[in-house]
Write a protein that holds these residues in place. Sequence first.
Motif, PDB file in Angstrom:
ATOM      1  N   ARG A  54       0.837  -1.206   0.000  1.00  0.00           N
ATOM      2  CA  ARG A  54       0.000   0.000   0.000  1.00  0.00           C
ATOM      3  C   ARG A  54       0.873   1.258   0.000  1.00  0.00           C
ATOM      4  NH1 ARG A  54      -4.686   2.148  -1.477  1.00  0.00           N
ATOM      5  NH2 ARG A  54      -5.204   3.867  -0.140  1.00  0.00           N
ATOM      6  N   GLU A  55       1.933   1.256   0.798  1.00  0.00           N
ATOM      7  CA  GLU A  55       2.844   2.400   0.838  1.00  0.00           C
ATOM      8  C   GLU A  55       3.547   2.594  -0.499  1.00  0.00           C
ATOM      9  OE1 GLU A  55       5.533   1.927   4.113  1.00  0.00           O
ATOM     10  OE2 GLU A  55       3.916   1.936   5.586  1.00  0.00           O
ATOM     11  N   GLN A  56       3.929   1.497  -1.144  1.00  0.00           N
ATOM     12  CA  GLN A  56       4.579   1.594  -2.449  1.00  0.00           C
ATOM     13  C   GLN A  56       3.618   2.161  -3.492  1.00  0.00           C
ATOM     14  OE1 GLN A  56       5.849  -2.444  -3.015  1.00  0.00           O
ATOM     15  NE2 GLN A  56       7.864  -2.085  -2.108  1.00  0.00           N
ATOM     16  N   LYS A  57       2.373   1.740  -3.442  1.00  0.00           N
ATOM     17  CA  LYS A  57       1.360   2.237  -4.371  1.00  0.00           C
ATOM     18  C   LYS A  57       1.129   3.732  -4.150  1.00  0.00           C
ATOM     19  CE  LYS A  57      -3.370   1.421  -5.867  1.00  0.00           C
ATOM     20  NZ  LYS A  57      -4.592   0.658  -5.622  1.00  0.00           N
ATOM     21  N   ASP A  58       1.025   4.131  -2.884  1.00  0.00           N
ATOM     22  CA  ASP A  58       0.843   5.549  -2.571  1.00  0.00           C
ATOM     23  C   ASP A  58       2.034   6.366  -3.043  1.00  0.00           C
ATOM     24  OD1 ASP A  58      -1.595   4.959  -1.422  1.00  0.00           O
ATOM     25  OD2 ASP A  58      -0.859   5.052   0.647  1.00  0.00           O
ATOM     26  N   GLN A  59       3.235   5.823  -2.898  1.00  0.00           N
ATOM     27  CA  GLN A  59       4.448   6.516  -3.323  1.00  0.00           C
ATOM     28  C   GLN A  59       4.464   6.689  -4.848  1.00  0.00           C
ATOM     29  OE1 GLN A  59       6.565   7.910  -1.236  1.00  0.00           O
ATOM     30  NE2 GLN A  59       7.772   8.732  -2.910  1.00  0.00           N
ATOM     31  N   LYS A  60       4.018   5.689  -5.586  1.00  0.00           N
ATOM     32  CA  LYS A  60       3.966   5.791  -7.050  1.00  0.00           C
ATOM     33  C   LYS A  60       2.969   6.858  -7.485  1.00  0.00           C
ATOM     34  CE  LYS A  60       5.574   1.288  -8.557  1.00  0.00           C
ATOM     35  NZ  LYS A  60       5.274   0.101  -9.348  1.00  0.00           N
ATOM     36  N   ILE A  61       1.819   6.881  -6.841  1.00  0.00           N
ATOM     37  CA  ILE A  61       0.806   7.883  -7.187  1.00  0.00           C
ATOM     38  C   ILE A  61       1.321   9.283  -6.884  1.00  0.00           C
ATOM     39  CG2 ILE A  61      -1.489   8.768  -6.583  1.00  0.00           C
ATOM     40  CD1 ILE A  61      -2.334   5.818  -6.247  1.00  0.00           C
ATOM     41  N   LEU A  62       1.966   9.454  -5.744  1.00  0.00           N
ATOM     42  CA  LEU A  62       2.531  10.749  -5.388  1.00  0.00           C
ATOM     43  C   LEU A  62       3.614  11.166  -6.388  1.00  0.00           C
ATOM     44  CD1 LEU A  62       2.609  13.103  -3.401  1.00  0.00           C
ATOM     45  CD2 LEU A  62       4.320  11.826  -2.090  1.00  0.00           C
ATOM     46  N   SER A  63       4.461  10.226  -6.774  1.00  0.00           N
ATOM     47  CA  SER A  63       5.500  10.519  -7.769  1.00  0.00           C
ATOM     48  C   SER A  63       4.882  10.906  -9.103  1.00  0.00           C
ATOM     49  CB  SER A  63       6.413   9.306  -7.960  1.00  0.00           C
ATOM     50  OG  SER A  63       7.168   9.055  -6.811  1.00  0.00           O
TER      51      SER A  63
END
Length: 128
Positions: free
Chosen positions: A8-17
């Motif tokens: 979930r954190e990785q997915k959120d990080q990709k969206i933020l990027s």
Amino acid sequence: MRKWMLKREQKDQKILSALVILVASYVLTAGCLLLLAFILYKFRISENVVNMAVIVIYVCMTFFAGFVAGKRFKVKKFLWGLILGSVYFLILTVVSMIGGVSDMVVGRGMITTYLLCAGGGMLGGMLS
């Protein structure tokens, strides 16, 4: 549970990027459009040249967004480019409609602009 939270954190990080990349491409777009406005003011270029230059700016900026996204994410690069190009076009359309641009009607020009934005993003992702 820990593994799910990490994904979930990785997915959120990709969206933020992706959002940061999109904002950067819009900042560059604004700069290029300001430069184009200055050139138009100084040299009185024709409307056809200005329209072509605006489209070239859109394609270059979506290419930039797709290229940076491809470098950043490293997997499914073309898909990330396509997504960013599509979102770029969507935001562009919404802002144009809010701004009162009366000729933003679904038609050949709008579809062509979408295909150019999406294609530019996808090409940038593939070439990254």
